[in-house]
Design a protein around this motif. Structure first.
Motif, PDB file in Angstrom:
ATOM      1  N   LYS A 274       0.812  -1.225   0.000  1.00 32.18           N
ATOM      2  CA  LYS A 274       0.000   0.000   0.000  1.00 32.18           C
ATOM      3  C   LYS A 274       0.841   1.270   0.000  1.00 32.18           C
ATOM      4  O   LYS A 274       0.525   2.220  -0.701  1.00 32.18           O
ATOM      5  N   ARG A 275       1.902   1.310   0.806  1.00 29.51           N
ATOM      6  CA  ARG A 275       2.798   2.478   0.811  1.00 29.51           C
ATOM      7  C   ARG A 275       4.116   2.075   0.159  1.00 29.51           C
ATOM      8  O   ARG A 275       4.744   1.096   0.572  1.00 29.51           O
ATOM      9  N   PHE A 276       4.532   2.808  -0.843  1.00 26.33           N
ATOM     10  CA  PHE A 276       5.753   2.494  -1.587  1.00 26.33           C
ATOM     11  C   PHE A 276       6.792   3.558  -1.263  1.00 26.33           C
ATOM     12  O   PHE A 276       6.650   4.719  -1.647  1.00 26.33           O
ATOM     13  N   ILE A 277       7.823   3.143  -0.534  1.00 25.65           N
ATOM     14  CA  ILE A 277       8.823   4.067  -0.016  1.00 25.65           C
ATOM     15  C   ILE A 277      10.119   3.855  -0.786  1.00 25.65           C
ATOM     16  O   ILE A 277      10.813   2.849  -0.592  1.00 25.65           O
ATOM     17  N   ALA A 278      10.429   4.772  -1.670  1.00 28.75           N
ATOM     18  CA  ALA A 278      11.631   4.669  -2.507  1.00 28.75           C
ATOM     19  C   ALA A 278      12.680   5.662  -2.030  1.00 28.75           C
ATOM     20  O   ALA A 278      12.360   6.825  -1.744  1.00 28.75           O
ATOM     21  N   VAL A 279      13.929   5.212  -1.957  1.00 30.66           N
ATOM     22  CA  VAL A 279      15.002   6.119  -1.530  1.00 30.66           C
ATOM     23  C   VAL A 279      15.259   7.153  -2.623  1.00 30.66           C
ATOM     24  O   VAL A 279      14.991   6.928  -3.814  1.00 30.66           O
ATOM     25  N   GLU A 280      15.788   8.294  -2.215  1.00 25.74           N
ATOM     26  CA  GLU A 280      15.927   9.453  -3.088  1.00 25.74           C
ATOM     27  C   GLU A 280      16.699   9.161  -4.371  1.00 25.74           C
ATOM     28  O   GLU A 280      16.350   9.656  -5.448  1.00 25.74           O
ATOM     29  N   SER A 281      17.735   8.313  -4.273  1.00 22.54           N
ATOM     30  CA  SER A 281      18.609   8.094  -5.425  1.00 22.54           C
ATOM     31  C   SER A 281      17.921   7.409  -6.597  1.00 22.54           C
ATOM     32  O   SER A 281      18.348   7.562  -7.744  1.00 22.54           O
ATOM     33  N   ILE A 282      16.864   6.667  -6.341  1.00 20.98           N
ATOM     34  CA  ILE A 282      16.171   5.966  -7.436  1.00 20.98           C
ATOM     35  C   ILE A 282      14.693   6.336  -7.498  1.00 20.98           C
ATOM     36  O   ILE A 282      13.928   5.751  -8.274  1.00 20.98           O
ATOM     37  N   TYR A 283      14.280   7.304  -6.687  1.00 16.50           N
ATOM     38  CA  TYR A 283      12.862   7.650  -6.578  1.00 16.50           C
ATOM     39  C   TYR A 283      12.240   8.009  -7.921  1.00 16.50           C
ATOM     40  O   TYR A 283      11.180   7.491  -8.283  1.00 16.50           O
ATOM     41  N   GLU A 284      12.863   8.909  -8.669  1.00 14.25           N
ATOM     42  CA  GLU A 284      12.281   9.375  -9.924  1.00 14.25           C
ATOM     43  C   GLU A 284      12.150   8.246 -10.932  1.00 14.25           C
ATOM     44  O   GLU A 284      11.135   8.153 -11.647  1.00 14.25           O
ATOM     45  N   ASP A 285      13.156   7.380 -11.015  1.00 17.50           N
ATOM     46  CA  ASP A 285      13.094   6.249 -11.952  1.00 17.50           C
ATOM     47  C   ASP A 285      11.961   5.300 -11.590  1.00 17.50           C
ATOM     48  O   ASP A 285      11.207   4.847 -12.459  1.00 17.50           O
ATOM     49  N   PHE A 286      11.842   5.009 -10.293  1.00 17.64           N
ATOM     50  CA  PHE A 286      10.763   4.119  -9.862  1.00 17.64           C
ATOM     51  C   PHE A 286       9.409   4.767 -10.101  1.00 17.64           C
ATOM     52  O   PHE A 286       8.479   4.138 -10.617  1.00 17.64           O
ATOM     53  N   LYS A 287       9.267   6.036  -9.740  1.00 17.11           N
ATOM     54  CA  LYS A 287       7.992   6.731  -9.901  1.00 17.11           C
ATOM     55  C   LYS A 287       7.535   6.715 -11.349  1.00 17.11           C
ATOM     56  O   LYS A 287       6.368   6.390 -11.641  1.00 17.11           O
ATOM     57  N   THR A 288       8.407   7.070 -12.262  1.00 16.26           N
ATOM     58  CA  THR A 288       8.042   7.136 -13.678  1.00 16.26           C
ATOM     59  C   THR A 288       7.536   5.794 -14.186  1.00 16.26           C
ATOM     60  O   THR A 288       6.486   5.709 -14.844  1.00 16.26           O
ATOM     61  N   ALA A 289       8.279   4.732 -13.866  1.00 17.02           N
ATOM     62  CA  ALA A 289       7.908   3.397 -14.354  1.00 17.02           C
ATOM     63  C   ALA A 289       6.659   2.869 -13.658  1.00 17.02           C
ATOM     64  O   ALA A 289       5.802   2.229 -14.284  1.00 17.02           O
ATOM     65  N   PHE A 290       6.533   3.144 -12.368  1.00 21.04           N
ATOM     66  CA  PHE A 290       5.395   2.647 -11.593  1.00 21.04           C
ATOM     67  C   PHE A 290       4.093   3.308 -12.050  1.00 21.04           C
ATOM     68  O   PHE A 290       3.080   2.630 -12.268  1.00 21.04           O
ATOM     69  N   VAL A 291       4.113   4.618 -12.202  1.00 22.92           N
ATOM     70  CA  VAL A 291       2.909   5.328 -12.637  1.00 22.92           C
ATOM     71  C   VAL A 291       2.501   4.886 -14.038  1.00 22.92           C
ATOM     72  O   VAL A 291       1.315   4.680 -14.321  1.00 22.92           O
ATOM     73  N   LYS A 292       3.483   4.711 -14.917  1.00 19.53           N
ATOM     74  CA  LYS A 292       3.196   4.250 -16.286  1.00 19.53           C
ATOM     75  C   LYS A 292       2.506   2.888 -16.256  1.00 19.53           C
ATOM     76  O   LYS A 292       1.518   2.654 -16.969  1.00 19.53           O
ATOM     77  N   ALA A 373      -2.303   3.544  -4.510  1.00 12.50           N
ATOM     78  CA  ALA A 373      -0.934   3.414  -4.009  1.00 12.50           C
ATOM     79  C   ALA A 373      -0.440   4.754  -3.486  1.00 12.50           C
ATOM     80  O   ALA A 373      -0.667   5.797  -4.109  1.00 12.50           O
ATOM     81  N   SER A 374       0.255   4.720  -2.351  1.00 16.63           N
ATOM     82  CA  SER A 374       0.867   5.913  -1.775  1.00 16.63           C
ATOM     83  C   SER A 374       2.366   5.875  -2.053  1.00 16.63           C
ATOM     84  O   SER A 374       3.053   4.938  -1.632  1.00 16.63           O
ATOM     85  N   LEU A 375       2.871   6.883  -2.736  1.00 13.95           N
ATOM     86  CA  LEU A 375       4.281   6.954  -3.121  1.00 13.95           C
ATOM     87  C   LEU A 375       4.989   7.955  -2.213  1.00 13.95           C
ATOM     88  O   LEU A 375       4.594   9.125  -2.127  1.00 13.95           O
ATOM     89  N   ILE A 376       6.056   7.492  -1.534  1.00 18.31           N
ATOM     90  CA  ILE A 376       6.747   8.301  -0.530  1.00 18.31           C
ATOM     91  C   ILE A 376       8.249   8.284  -0.800  1.00 18.31           C
ATOM     92  O   ILE A 376       8.836   7.221  -1.020  1.00 18.31           O
ATOM     93  N   LYS A 377       8.879   9.467  -0.760  1.00 18.62           N
ATOM     94  CA  LYS A 377      10.326   9.575  -0.964  1.00 18.62           C
ATOM     95  C   LYS A 377      11.041   9.552   0.382  1.00 18.62           C
ATOM     96  O   LYS A 377      10.669  10.272   1.313  1.00 18.62           O
ATOM     97  N   ALA A 378      12.084   8.715   0.466  1.00 19.23           N
ATOM     98  CA  ALA A 378      12.916   8.652   1.667  1.00 19.23           C
ATOM     99  C   ALA A 378      14.329   9.124   1.334  1.00 19.23           C
ATOM    100  O   ALA A 378      14.796   8.974   0.201  1.00 19.23           O
ATOM    101  N   LYS A 379      15.008   9.676   2.318  1.00 16.08           N
ATOM    102  CA  LYS A 379      16.372  10.152   2.089  1.00 16.08           C
ATOM    103  C   LYS A 379      17.322   8.988   1.794  1.00 16.08           C
ATOM    104  O   LYS A 379      18.142   9.049   0.886  1.00 16.08           O
ATOM    105  N   ASP A 380      17.221   7.958   2.596  1.00 17.65           N
ATOM    106  CA  ASP A 380      18.118   6.815   2.467  1.00 17.65           C
ATOM    107  C   ASP A 380      17.452   5.593   3.094  1.00 17.65           C
ATOM    108  O   ASP A 380      16.271   5.629   3.465  1.00 17.65           O
ATOM    109  N   GLU A 381      18.223   4.513   3.225  1.00 12.33           N
ATOM    110  CA  GLU A 381      17.686   3.259   3.762  1.00 12.33           C
ATOM    111  C   GLU A 381      17.149   3.409   5.176  1.00 12.33           C
ATOM    112  O   GLU A 381      16.063   2.911   5.495  1.00 12.33           O
ATOM    113  N   ASP A 382      17.895   4.112   6.038  1.00 10.88           N
ATOM    114  CA  ASP A 382      17.444   4.301   7.427  1.00 10.88           C
ATOM    115  C   ASP A 382      16.141   5.081   7.479  1.00 10.88           C
ATOM    116  O   ASP A 382      15.230   4.757   8.257  1.00 10.88           O
ATOM    117  N   ASP A 383      16.047   6.106   6.636  1.00 11.53           N
ATOM    118  CA  ASP A 383      14.835   6.919   6.612  1.00 11.53           C
ATOM    119  C   ASP A 383      13.658   6.104   6.081  1.00 11.53           C
ATOM    120  O   ASP A 383      12.527   6.228   6.567  1.00 11.53           O
TER     121      ASP A 383
END
Length: 466
Positions: A274-292, A373-383
């Motif tokens: 339900k909540r998709f938490i992607a780290v900042e370094s790959i967030y945009e790539d994941f978001k683009t492909a996931f939304v598509k 789906a809820s898309l959330i950006k995280a700074k890194d793995e710990d975040d």
């Protein structure tokens, strides 16, 4: 719930077109009392059957489920809108649960022996306790029933079922399947009742345990009522499972499994991603492909092979999830795709992705029981892990990473949930425990653990003469 009428009857509705399927009548209080007594009488004989005798019938139920798979699958799809191919998968899983319990119960529930401090001998037995009452939801109309019923029958208990009103037909067909397979009368009984009658069953002296799959609100009510009667409960409640997409994730795999994890069963799954938490370094790539990928899903008739997403199970459920989306947007979330109620017949809602999801929004705090789906950006793995655990729920979760050993460490030491899926999405396995923590409930089903939830773990201590 079904559509209530004024004459103690209610109707089930096909969510694909909004048309009435069937009309049912609630049982009288006297019929309920007689059913409970019959269940207890059946238990008194069943409890003394050997594991081999029970297993023979439980295996036969598994075979009968497959024999009647076509009819059962079609009925489930008609009553709650799941894809027909997924209804077939559900029946297959039910059959596998029967096989697992029939094959493993004798080993899991066998007597244990221990040496006592005085040199005597200790024996631990796992004895059935009696009538177990199950209150089950509509989203997996057969699996939810099989999950607790087969386990308890194999342990030697008898079972009562209050199913969700909108899948009453499935409940009655399962009762017939159990009977066709040779299960003695009274051991599995469907109660077509209302909430007041249900409360009386919890209080009944012959009912020894209560199991519920439902919302946290329902869990609190049932847990309180059963606790007041000093009766054990198993509660499998909702969740807003977080799936972590780490810096070294295979984006293609993460997108494919995330889409499946969000929209399987039309998104109406407690353990859905339900909540998709992607780290900042790959967030945009994941978001683009996931939304598509989410935007490309085909919304339509669940009976058709080319449909990816069927209708919501009821009109009120569609209204609720749309209200949650609307409130989240009002509080700062943005819609990347979907988010609009489909015009026409049926209770359809499109695959939807929300961004800028923050605490205080339903999309962050609550369970969205549908294809949102809820898309959330995280700074890194710990975040990312902090955000994942920043929830009152704790049923399941997921991690996408090529470093499987690291993912296992995160899953075992840091993820505060009952289940974690690595590079996959949540589906039940008969040989693995199923259940959660926090507001997602307590107790476990599957994996042999469910066999010991409603038994009397009895200590027998024998003094040995010198």
């Amino acid at each position: 719930m079904g559509t209530e009428t004024k004459d103690n009857t209610f109707k089930t509705t096909n969510p694909t077109n909004g048309k009435t399927l069937e009309t049912y009548t609630h049982m009288s209080d006297q019929e309920v009392q007689e059913t409970i007594k019959k269940s207890h009488e059946a238990f008194k004989s069943w409890r003394f059957k050997s594991f081999e005798e029970r297993a023979k019938i439980i295996s036969a139920i598994g075979k009968e489920l497959n024999t009647q798979k076509t009819e059962l699958s079609k009925l489930m799809t008609d009553e709650m809108g799941k894809l027909l191919k997924q209804s077939h998968q559900e029946v297959t899983l039910c059959s596998a649960i029967c096989d697992y319990c029939a094959s493993n119960a004798s080993e899991i529930l066998k007597n244990e022996e221990r040496e006592l401090s005085d040199g005597g001998r200790g024996i631990i037995t796992f004895s059935p306790v009696g009538v177990i009452y199950g209150i089950q939801p509509w989203n997996y109309p057969s699996y939810q029933v099989i999950r607790y019923a087969i386990t308890n029958l194999m342990a030697g208990n008898s079972v009562l079922l209050k199913h969700a009103a909108n899948v009453t037909g499935t409940a009655k067909l399962l009762e017939k399947i159990f009977k066709d397979a040779g299960l003695p009368d009274g051991l599995f009984s469907v109660l077509v009742i209302d909430h007041d009658q249900s409360d009386a069953i919890i209080e009944h002296k012959l009912v020894r345990g209560v199991t519920l799959t439902g919302s946290p609100g329902a869990g609190k009510v049932i847990g309180k009522k059963a606790g007041a009667e000093l009766k054990k409960t198993v509660l499998e409640l909702g969740s807003n499972d977080a799936y972590l997409v780490l810096h070294d994730a295979d984006i293609e795999v993460a997108v494919e499994k995330s889409v499946q994890g969000r929209i399987y069963n039309n998104g109406e799954t407690c353990i859905a991603a339900k909540r998709f938490i992607a780290v900042e370094s790959i967030y945009e790539d994941f978001k683009t492909a996931f939304v598509k990928a989410m935007n490309a899903l085909t919304l339509g008739d669940p009976n058709k092979d080319d449909t990816d997403l069927g209708p919501m199970a009821r009109k009120d459920l569609r209204e609720k999830i749309h209200e949650q989306v609307t409130e989240s947007v009002e509080k700062g979330a943005t819609i990347l795709c979907g988010g609009q109620i489909k015009e026409g017949d049926g209770f359809y809602y499109p695959a939807t992705v929300l961004e800028n999801v923050k605490p205080g929004q339903p999309a962050y705090d609550d369970e969205l029981f549908g294809p949102v789906a809820s898309l959330i950006k995280a700074k890194d793995e710990d975040d990312a892990m902090r955000i994942a655990n920043d929830s009152r729920f704790g049923l399941g979760g997921g991690i996408f990473s090529k470093d499987v050993d690291r993912a296992i460490e995160l899953a075992s030491k840091h993820f505060d949930t009952g289940m974690v899926f690595i590079n996959s999405f949540g589906l039940a396995e008969p040989n693995m425990p199923f259940g959660g923590v926090k507001d997602s409930g307590y107790g476990r089903e599957h994996g042999g653990f469910g066999l010991k939830e409603f038994v009397n773990t009895k200590a027998i201590m024998i003094s040995e003469d010198d």
